[in-house]
Each structure stands twice: as structure tokens, then as C-alpha cells.
Design a protein around this motif. Sequence first.
Motif, mmCIF file in Angstrom:
data_model
loop_
_atom_site.group_PDB
_atom_site.id
_atom_site.type_symbol
_atom_site.label_atom_id
_atom_site.label_comp_id
_atom_site.label_asym_id
_atom_site.label_seq_id
_atom_site.Cartn_x
_atom_site.Cartn_y
_atom_site.Cartn_z
ATOM 1 N N LYS A 104 0.832 -1.206 0.000
ATOM 2 C CA LYS A 104 0.000 0.000 0.000
ATOM 3 C C LYS A 104 0.867 1.257 0.000
ATOM 4 C CE LYS A 104 -3.907 2.171 -0.011
ATOM 5 N NZ LYS A 104 -5.018 2.050 0.930
ATOM 6 N N ALA A 105 1.929 1.251 0.790
ATOM 7 C CA ALA A 105 2.832 2.413 0.847
ATOM 8 C C ALA A 105 3.484 2.658 -0.509
ATOM 9 C CB ALA A 105 3.896 2.205 1.924
ATOM 10 N N ARG A 106 3.907 1.592 -1.187
ATOM 11 C CA ARG A 106 4.509 1.742 -2.523
ATOM 12 C C ARG A 106 3.491 2.319 -3.505
ATOM 13 N NH1 ARG A 106 7.755 -3.046 -4.874
ATOM 14 N NH2 ARG A 106 5.653 -3.826 -5.193
ATOM 15 N N LYS A 107 2.257 1.849 -3.407
ATOM 16 C CA LYS A 107 1.210 2.340 -4.309
ATOM 17 C C LYS A 107 0.895 3.813 -4.048
ATOM 18 C CE LYS A 107 -3.514 1.271 -5.799
ATOM 19 N NZ LYS A 107 -4.682 0.376 -5.580
ATOM 20 N N ILE A 108 0.794 4.194 -2.781
ATOM 21 C CA ILE A 108 0.491 5.584 -2.433
ATOM 22 C C ILE A 108 1.589 6.514 -2.948
ATOM 23 C CG2 ILE A 108 0.279 7.223 -0.508
ATOM 24 C CD1 ILE A 108 -1.028 4.886 1.083
ATOM 25 N N LEU A 109 2.839 6.119 -2.751
ATOM 26 C CA LEU A 109 3.967 6.954 -3.182
ATOM 27 C C LEU A 109 4.255 6.830 -4.672
ATOM 28 C CD1 LEU A 109 6.413 6.180 -0.223
ATOM 29 C CD2 LEU A 109 5.317 8.388 -0.684
ATOM 30 N N ASP A 110 3.702 5.788 -5.307
ATOM 31 C CA ASP A 110 4.013 5.472 -6.703
ATOM 32 C C ASP A 110 5.527 5.310 -6.870
ATOM 33 O OD1 ASP A 110 3.458 4.862 -9.331
ATOM 34 O OD2 ASP A 110 3.432 6.949 -10.003
ATOM 35 N N MET A 111 6.121 4.622 -5.905
ATOM 36 C CA MET A 111 7.559 4.343 -5.918
ATOM 37 C C MET A 111 7.735 2.841 -5.727
ATOM 38 S SD MET A 111 9.075 7.361 -3.471
ATOM 39 C CE MET A 111 8.714 9.090 -3.781
ATOM 40 N N TYR A 112 8.466 2.209 -6.634
ATOM 41 C CA TYR A 112 8.648 0.762 -6.599
ATOM 42 C C TYR A 112 10.129 0.419 -6.716
ATOM 43 C CZ TYR A 112 3.630 0.989 -7.492
ATOM 44 O OH TYR A 112 2.291 1.274 -7.408
ATOM 45 N N PRO A 113 10.902 0.694 -5.662
ATOM 46 C CA PRO A 113 12.338 0.399 -5.750
ATOM 47 C C PRO A 113 12.563 -1.104 -5.924
ATOM 48 C CG PRO A 113 11.716 1.003 -3.511
ATOM 49 C CD PRO A 113 10.535 1.280 -4.370
ATOM 50 N N PRO A 114 13.418 -1.506 -6.863
ATOM 51 C CA PRO A 114 13.647 -2.941 -7.106
ATOM 52 C C PRO A 114 14.308 -3.614 -5.913
ATOM 53 C CG PRO A 114 15.207 -1.595 -8.347
ATOM 54 C CD PRO A 114 14.227 -0.646 -7.739
ATOM 55 N N GLY A 115 13.897 -4.850 -5.651
ATOM 56 C CA GLY A 115 14.513 -5.628 -4.578
ATOM 57 C C GLY A 115 14.266 -5.075 -3.191
ATOM 58 N N PHE A 116 13.187 -4.314 -3.035
ATOM 59 C CA PHE A 116 12.932 -3.666 -1.740
ATOM 60 C C PHE A 116 12.666 -4.695 -0.645
ATOM 61 C CE2 PHE A 116 9.889 -1.910 1.357
ATOM 62 C CZ PHE A 116 10.649 -0.849 1.844
ATOM 63 N N LYS A 117 13.464 -4.642 0.404
ATOM 64 C CA LYS A 117 13.241 -5.471 1.592
ATOM 65 C C LYS A 117 13.924 -4.810 2.778
ATOM 66 C CE LYS A 117 12.758 -10.169 3.209
ATOM 67 N NZ LYS A 117 12.704 -11.602 2.843
ATOM 68 N N ILE A 118 13.231 -4.801 3.909
ATOM 69 C CA ILE A 118 13.745 -4.135 5.103
ATOM 70 C C ILE A 118 13.686 -5.086 6.294
ATOM 71 C CG2 ILE A 118 13.155 -1.784 4.402
ATOM 72 C CD1 ILE A 118 10.578 -2.087 6.075
ATOM 73 N N ASN A 119 14.262 -4.631 7.391
ATOM 74 C CA ASN A 119 14.144 -5.321 8.678
ATOM 75 C C ASN A 119 13.203 -4.510 9.565
ATOM 76 O OD1 ASN A 119 16.296 -7.255 8.052
ATOM 77 N ND2 ASN A 119 17.658 -5.497 8.272
ATOM 78 N N ILE A 120 12.426 -5.194 10.371
ATOM 79 C CA ILE A 120 11.583 -4.533 11.374
ATOM 80 C C ILE A 120 11.859 -5.201 12.708
ATOM 81 C CG2 ILE A 120 9.230 -4.026 12.129
ATOM 82 C CD1 ILE A 120 8.377 -4.167 9.179
ATOM 83 N N LYS A 121 12.279 -4.414 13.687
ATOM 84 C CA LYS A 121 12.582 -4.954 15.013
ATOM 85 C C LYS A 121 11.584 -4.406 16.030
ATOM 86 C CE LYS A 121 17.399 -6.028 14.106
ATOM 87 N NZ LYS A 121 18.805 -5.900 14.504
#
Length: 201
Positions: A104-121
Motif C-alpha cells: 500500500k505504501a509503494r502504491k500511495i507513493l508510486d515508488m517501486y524500488p527494485p529488490g525492496f526489503k527491510i528489517n523490522i525490530k
Amino acid sequence: MKRLLLLTAYFIFLTGIVSATEGSPVGAAEGSVAEGGAAGGDWTVINSSYATIYVQNSVDLKSTVRKIDVDFARYDPVEKKLFLDRTISDTNELANKIDILARKARKILDMYPPGFKINIKIYDNQEALNDIYKEIFEEEADHKAFYVHKFHTIYISFSNLSESVLAHEIGHAIIDAYFTISPPPKIKELLACYVDLHLRD
């Protein structure tokens, strides 16, 4: 024009809150070389399409899942399968909810960085979150959550966990991954606020 004014007013109103979620007035990417994050207990590690989620073992996983409300996606043709599956485990449900927020965040921003993956702690309490902030930035603070681009990691305490705060921080992560030259901190904050503002559209 009216929408821009509304967004600006919303940003000004929330500045005291959302600036805390960014983690540093000069941008979380400027942290020290210490990654931190392992202190304070063992972790349950959950993998999703867009994140590796670390939940301290002292945090109740079922309660963690319940705190993230993604009902706005209930009728989305892609996301509705989550709401139809009554046998899904807590770990899979948490992974799916994080992925819903990321998509949803990618759609709202219309930004689709390739290989996007993060850590959440997800830390047990605010004190633990404050300790890790001090370890990374070498200064004290009391933030709801913060994102450190250098480590591609969102840090948050269980008490402050919500879909809104997570979406805001995921917005920061997407923005930092998308731009080769990072925008000024205030622009990034405004864009992250835009994610939060339109999360339920």
C-alpha cells in the motif's frame, strides 16, 4: 490545491509526532557504525516478501498481530485472501500484514524500488527502544519508532505498534531506497506523512 493545503496542515499538526518516528532530525541514515538491535533478549524471526521481522520473545505474538489493523484492504482482490483464511498462523498473519502495508505504501507513493526489503525490530518496551536509539546515535531520545537507512531497519516498541506508525516508517524506507540522491529531511517527512494520510483510501 485544496488537497495540498490539507496535507500541509496535516504535516504541521503532526510534526511533533511524526518527526519522532523518523528517529533523527538530520535523518536516520547518519547513524553510527553500530547496528545494535540484538541486545535485550532473544528474537522470533519471521520472513515476509518485503521484510524480515524480529519480535522479541518477551512480546506476545498474537497481541502483536492484533495491534496491526489492515481492514482497509479487506476487499482488495489481491489482499482479501488474508481475511478468508481462518487457519493462518500468527507468524504468517504478521508477515502478510506487513506485506499489505508495504504494498500500500509503494502504491500511495508510486515508488517501486527494485529488490525492496527491510528489517523490522519490535522491542518489548519503550526503554529497550530508547536504549537501542542511544546505542546507534549516541544520544538520548524517546521516539515512537525510527528508521535507519544504513541498516535498512525500522525500530519500534510494542507499546507504540500500529499500522499507522509502521506505514509511516515503511514510507521512509521506500523513499530512501527509491532516490539515488536523498531528498531533504523535511521532504521525506512530508512524503511519509502522505502515506499515513492515505493509508485507508
